[in-house]
Design an enzyme around this catalytic site. Sequence first.
Site, short mmCIF file in Angstrom:
data_model
loop_
_atom_site.label_atom_id
_atom_site.label_comp_id
_atom_site.label_asym_id
_atom_site.label_seq_id
_atom_site.Cartn_x
_atom_site.Cartn_y
_atom_site.Cartn_z
N LYS A 35 0.61 -8.74 -17.67
CA LYS A 35 -0.37 -9.11 -16.63
C LYS A 35 -1.40 -8.00 -16.45
CE LYS A 35 0.12 -8.92 -11.72
NZ LYS A 35 0.84 -9.29 -10.51
N GLN B 17 0.87 -1.19 0.00
CA GLN B 17 0.00 0.00 0.00
C GLN B 17 0.91 1.23 0.00
OE1 GLN B 17 -3.59 -0.16 2.41
NE2 GLN B 17 -2.94 -2.18 3.14
N ARG C 148 -4.48 -6.91 -13.74
CA ARG C 148 -5.16 -7.26 -12.48
C ARG C 148 -6.41 -6.40 -12.33
NH1 ARG C 148 -3.75 -9.62 -7.34
NH2 ARG C 148 -1.50 -9.60 -7.65
N THR D 204 -0.86 -14.39 -9.02
CA THR D 204 0.08 -14.05 -10.11
C THR D 204 0.77 -15.32 -10.61
OG1 THR D 204 0.42 -11.86 -9.19
CG2 THR D 204 2.15 -12.69 -10.67
C1 R5P Z 1 3.14 -7.42 -7.75
O1 R5P Z 1 3.33 -6.23 -7.93
C2 R5P Z 1 4.07 -8.25 -6.93
O2 R5P Z 1 5.37 -8.19 -7.39
C3 R5P Z 1 3.62 -9.70 -6.86
O3 R5P Z 1 3.66 -10.27 -8.15
C4 R5P Z 1 2.24 -9.80 -6.35
O4 R5P Z 1 2.04 -8.91 -5.31
C5 R5P Z 1 1.93 -11.18 -5.87
O5 R5P Z 1 0.65 -11.19 -5.33
P1 R5P Z 1 -0.31 -12.41 -5.55
O6 R5P Z 1 0.43 -13.62 -5.06
O7 R5P Z 1 -1.51 -12.08 -4.70
O8 R5P Z 1 -0.65 -12.44 -6.98
#
Ligand code: R5P
Length: 296
Positions: free
Chosen positions: A190, A94, A192, A225
Amino acid sequence: MLVFSGSSNQTLAKKLAKELKTRLGKIELTRFSNDEARVWINESNPGNQAILVQSLSAPTDQNLVEFCLIADALQRLGVKRIIAVIPWLGYSKQDKVFRAGEPLSVKVIAKMLQVVPLDKVITFDLHNLAIPGFFEVSVVNLSGRKIFREIMAQKITDKTVIAAVDAGSVKSSERFSEDLGGVPLIYMNKVRDLVTGKVAYKSMSESVAGKTVLIKDDLISTGGTLVEAAKFLKANGAARINVCATHHLYVPGAQEKLDKTAITQILVTDTIEPRSKSKKLQIISVAAMIADEIRA
Ligand code: R5P
């Protein structure tokens, strides 16, 4: 110099004390019946300097309060210099005001952590390199890259490529590629959904057919991710997928989802106390790196 540990990562604190050839300071961490944290440092003379280890992992807010209370108690016992070892800085994702009406959360947390003047903060792979600017003291941002490089260097073949799984990981993937002698890099696109948090992949810069893909990320949270990246890579013919990530937040269900993917091995560090015995996970300690930094 004694090492004092909050509740969040006592295994790492013990390893650090061993590396530094010192011991853990005696501390009682309990809770009052109304659930408030109760801290008692059972050392009459803890010395002028102390190391305080606490990861801001779940339960994050409790661990934050505990850190502040221990720091205050140390100061009241005459400790003048506190080296704060916060291997995982909770709230560090954050790091921006994403929508009007939101706080700049990590800046608030930085202020709270400095409830007493700290000597310095040692942490790992911050999500955003602007974060040290939110502290009044020097922040040493160590990286898991060094550890990953040593392990991965022996596994690189002419079929290995490094995949940057999102825009945020491009720079660190590029550095990792250089560390490993110029392993080719591919870029994945990617997307999101900001409301649901769901991740999807649309395209990537080059083919991965028959390749061993190495992903280097700063953290694993929900696993979304990596799960989606692994699906996309596999669907595009990747032969093997390995992952290096500094922080594993052990969000409930994340490792179970990762266990079902085509990922062969996930290398993480112990910045957060390990909470999974998955065979895919290999956990490397950062204790020696922290000790080197403190000795330096
Ligand atoms: C993204 O900016 C970070 O580097 C990670 O890829 C991400 O925060 C991983 O989060 P999650 O496991 O929830 O996809």
